[in-house]
Write an enzyme that holds these catalytic residues in place. Structure first.
Site, PDB file in Angstrom:
ATOM      1  N   ILE A   1       0.825  -1.206   0.000  1.00  0.00           N
ATOM      2  CA  ILE A   1       0.000   0.000   0.000  1.00  0.00           C
ATOM      3  C   ILE A   1       0.854   1.249   0.000  1.00  0.00           C
ATOM      4  O   ILE A   1       0.625   2.180  -0.760  1.00  0.00           O
ATOM      5  CB  ILE A   1      -0.904   0.060   1.242  1.00  0.00           C
ATOM      6  CG1 ILE A   1      -1.758  -1.194   1.318  1.00  0.00           C
ATOM      7  CG2 ILE A   1      -1.796   1.274   1.180  1.00  0.00           C
ATOM      8  CD1 ILE A   1      -2.401  -1.304   2.656  1.00  0.00           C
TER       9      ILE A   1
ATOM     10  N   GLY B   1       6.570   3.879   4.094  1.00  0.00           N
ATOM     11  CA  GLY B   1       6.916   5.004   4.953  1.00  0.00           C
ATOM     12  C   GLY B   1       8.395   4.997   5.231  1.00  0.00           C
ATOM     13  O   GLY B   1       9.156   4.287   4.586  1.00  0.00           O
TER      14      GLY B   1
ATOM     15  N   GLU C   1       9.847   3.959   7.931  1.00  0.00           N
ATOM     16  CA  GLU C   1      10.273   2.820   8.725  1.00  0.00           C
ATOM     17  C   GLU C   1       9.963   1.492   8.064  1.00  0.00           C
ATOM     18  O   GLU C   1      10.684   0.533   8.245  1.00  0.00           O
ATOM     19  CB  GLU C   1       9.513   2.826  10.055  1.00  0.00           C
ATOM     20  CG  GLU C   1       9.803   4.015  10.905  1.00  0.00           C
ATOM     21  CD  GLU C   1      11.149   3.870  11.561  1.00  0.00           C
ATOM     22  OE1 GLU C   1      11.333   2.878  12.268  1.00  0.00           O
ATOM     23  OE2 GLU C   1      11.991   4.740  11.349  1.00  0.00           O
ATOM     24  N   ALA C   2       8.838   1.459   7.409  1.00  0.00           N
ATOM     25  CA  ALA C   2       8.328   0.145   7.030  1.00  0.00           C
ATOM     26  C   ALA C   2       7.526   0.213   5.741  1.00  0.00           C
ATOM     27  O   ALA C   2       7.101   1.278   5.315  1.00  0.00           O
ATOM     28  CB  ALA C   2       7.441  -0.382   8.157  1.00  0.00           C
TER      29      ALA C   2
ATOM     30  N   VAL D   1       4.047  -1.073   4.076  1.00  0.00           N
ATOM     31  CA  VAL D   1       2.752  -1.444   4.613  1.00  0.00           C
ATOM     32  C   VAL D   1       1.973  -2.228   3.552  1.00  0.00           C
ATOM     33  O   VAL D   1       1.882  -1.801   2.402  1.00  0.00           O
ATOM     34  CB  VAL D   1       1.974  -0.188   5.052  1.00  0.00           C
ATOM     35  CG1 VAL D   1       0.584  -0.562   5.488  1.00  0.00           C
ATOM     36  CG2 VAL D   1       2.717   0.512   6.166  1.00  0.00           C
TER      37      VAL D   1
ATOM     38  N   ASP E   1       5.817   9.132  18.812  1.00  0.00           N
ATOM     39  CA  ASP E   1       5.816   9.770  17.497  1.00  0.00           C
ATOM     40  C   ASP E   1       4.410  10.247  17.165  1.00  0.00           C
ATOM     41  O   ASP E   1       3.853   9.878  16.135  1.00  0.00           O
ATOM     42  CB  ASP E   1       6.332   8.781  16.443  1.00  0.00           C
ATOM     43  CG  ASP E   1       6.583   9.453  15.098  1.00  0.00           C
ATOM     44  OD1 ASP E   1       6.675  10.697  15.051  1.00  0.00           O
ATOM     45  OD2 ASP E   1       6.676   8.736  14.088  1.00  0.00           O
TER      46      ASP E   1
END
Lengths: 277, 366
Positions: free
Chosen positions: A23, A26, A28-29, A31, A186
């Protein structure tokens, strides 16, 4: 709630990722939207009794090539486990967060309940500006179906709630979380979603969260949100003020007055940081 | 910069060439540089002279001694900048100096030089924010349009993004600056301050093999570094600490100074890259610009490059001429602001230790 899937090997986690839909990516990761067909079936969650009926959101903390591998590995494990732990604590204390669906700390994957709704950042003025990579980490994109009719309209319209009410919900959820001694770490408007239907304000992305009862940590948590508001949503001071008002109301006088006092200190601290050059 | 924007820039193309002298001395570098903005919108660096106050190993620079150094070298450095540029003081349009942030005494000594020159040659003064100087020079040298800026030096650690005529600070250090952290550790293990402690840490780190665990303290978009410094210093008194090198032939269980430099760099830079990436993701930018003295570190540039590549973006960095404090960046930012009609009257030509990046009105950008 506690349906942590059977311990999965790295291999099968990778396989699951391969069959899922990416999807967004970001900082960090990555998704993914996925269906845990043979995993979610313990029936403890009313919505998941039917196999594969509800999608899950997979957060894959991929390896960061810039980071030393052993540092990266230990960070990833600690963050996945920490995130799952924080979500569990929130769920137990009634804070609205996505339910946990699977955890594979070594594989870097956390699976959580799919939240059908919109990112709060997109619902506020200034938040929708730069698209593509500008999205927060965890947020599913809004359904394409109703994307068209929303142009030029107050995006909050479809939810039928006012901006002020939304701010109140944000303040209340954060207060509930802090009362459970969980620090998000965060807080930004990208890390909150408004669930379609019940109009729940859901806090997401606990990747930097930790457990602490310190007033200091709670104040810093709020300060992070304040700065996120200021940098993402121009002229949003009144909005943030109503977040704080609702937060204070929920925290109760004693706690709120000490957090408030510390928040003033923290703001000053940020200012002081200007000196040496 | 003029001519590069698609939308009309508030900065008009100059009707004649403009010349500015920039004076910098907010820390231990004294710099003077002359810049020219031409009619075709191009910018040329005519001279960029610097003299660094270097202290013996194990010692930092104190404000009083640094100010003394600047006073002693001011005339030589300015004279050399003028001679190298091949211009006369009378040709200048303005004299730009660092208003802050920085160390008080060194700032004052350079402001005094600027005021004196301004009165002697009847040239207007322009006070410049040091951080904005770094950003503007970085943009000019690299051609980055609207990057997320990582400003890392001995006194500052900030992640900055431009929005609505202001350089907004997205994340910053909560305690000491990254350069300060590296420099202080260099002093603990007695590395030379020549050419700079950070450079020697970088060379030492290349020999490091073992990654020792250190705290990893990102807090949202902010970072904290003082605890890491304490922690890495603690390894000096560890039983395994050995002031030597690893024996390749056998498996030894020692921690060398090189290992500590390596671990410190890997940990601290990973944190910096992480908060920069978070800022990039947050505002949706694909460009990142590294400025400030620590920005010369090639390992930091490499890590940032990998991150940017993974995001389909690009990293812009400059070399030591522009990364490390210099006069030309003050001239660049000052001249941009001068061309927008800004001058600092003599009565306001003060300097200040505290001057945040986001306090500056960036009139010359859209």
């Amino acid at each position: 709630m506690s349906s942590l899937g059977p311990s999965t090997s790295v291999l099968s986690t990778q396989e699951l990722l391969r069959t899922s839909t990416l999807i967004s990516q970001g900082a960090e990761a990555k998704v993914y939207k996925a269906y845990l067909q043979d995993r979610v079936s313990d029936g403890s969650e009313p919505n998941t009794t039917q196999h594969s009926a509800d999608p899950v959101l997979l957060k894959y903390r991929f390896q960061k090539q810039y980071r030393h591998p052993s540092l990266d590995g230990s960070l990833t494990r600690a963050r996945i486990a920490g995130e799952a732990r924080a979500l569990m604590r929130c769920l137990r204390s009634g804070v609205k967060v996505p339910g946990i669906r699977m955890v594979d700390a070594t594989g870097g994957v956390l699976g959580v309940e799919w939240v059908d709704g919109k990112n709060v950042r997109m619902l506020l003025p200034g938040g929708a500006e730069p698209e593509d990579a500008g999205m927060g980490e965890d947020e599913p994109e809004p359904d394409c179906a109703d994307a068209e009719e929303e142009e030029e309209v107050d995006p909050l319209g479809e939810y039928g709630i006012s901006r002020d009410a939304l701010m109140g919900m944000i303040g209340t959820e954060i207060a509930k979380m802090h009362l459970a001694d969980i620090i998000h770490g965060d807080l930004t408007t990208s890390n909150m979603m408004l669930r379609r239907g019940p109009n729940d304000l859901v806090l997401i992305d606990f990747g930097l969260s930790y457990h602490s009862a310190l007033i200091e940590d709670k104040a810093v948590d709020l300060y992070v949100l304040e700065r996120a508001f200021a940098s993402t949503h121009p002229d949003s001071e009144p909005l943030f003020a109503s977040v704080l008002a609702a937060y204070g109301a929920r925290m109760g006088n004693a706690q709120w007055s000490s957090v408030k006092k510390r928040l003033d200190d923290v703001r000053l601290r940020g200012r002081k940081r200007s000196m040496v050059g | 910069m003029p001519g590069r924007h698609r939308k009309p820039s508030p900065l008009k193309v100059p009707d004649r060439p403009y010349l500015a002298l920039g004076l910098e001395g907010s820390a231990n570098k004294l710099g003077a540089g002359i810049i020219r903005h031409d009619k075709d919108g191009s910018t040329s660096v005519l001279s960029n002279v610097r003299h660094t106050y270097i202290t013996p190993p194990g010692e930092g620079f104190l404000p009083r001694d640094t100010a003394q150094h600047h006073k002693e070298w001011a005339l030589t450095v300015v004279q050399e900048a003028i001679t190298k540029a091949g211009v006369s003081m009378h040709d200048l349009d303005c004299i730009c100096y660092t208003k802050g942030p920085g160390m008080g005494a060194p700032l004052q000594s350079v402001a005094l030089v600027a005021r004196t020159l301004s009165l002697l040659f009847d040239k207007p003064l322009v006070g410049v924010n040091h951080c904005v100087g770094h950003i503007e020079m970085g943009r000019e040298v690299t051609g980055a349009q609207n990057p997320v800026v990582l400003y890392v030096s001995g006194g500052n650690t900030q992640v900055i993004a431009y929005s609505r005529q202001c350089y907004r600070i997205f994340g910053e250090t909560l305690d000491i600056a990254v350069g300060n952290c590296l420099d202080r550790f260099a002093r603990v293990i007695n590395l030379s301050n020549d050419p700079s402690p950070g450079y020697n840490i970088e060379q030492e780190a290349k020999k490091g093999k073992r990654l020792v665990p250190l705290p990893y303290t990102t807090k949202g978009m902010d970072i904290s570094l003082s605890g890491i410094l304490t922690s890495v210093e603690g390894y000096i008194s560890d039983k395994r600490y050995h002031d030597g090198v690893h024996d390749e032939t056998k498996k030894d269980d020692i921690i060398t100074p090189a290992d500590l430099c390596f671990s410190l760099q890997e940990t601290v830079f990973a944190m910096l890259v992480e908060i920069t990436e978070r800022a990039m993701a947050h505002i949706g930018s694909k460009e990142v610009l590294i400025v400030g003295g620590v920005g010369c570190n090639e390992r930091l540039q490499e890590m940032m490059g990998i991150m940017a590549q993974e995001r389909g973006g690009q990293v812009f960095a400059t070399d030591e001429r522009f990364c490390i404090d210099n006069g030309i960046m003050i001239a660049q930012a000052g001249l941009l602001s001068y061309r927008m009609g800004h001058k600092t009257p003599m009565s306001e030509s003060t300097c200040t230790q505290r001057f945040r990046t986001d306090e500056v009105h960036v009139a010359w950008r859209l």
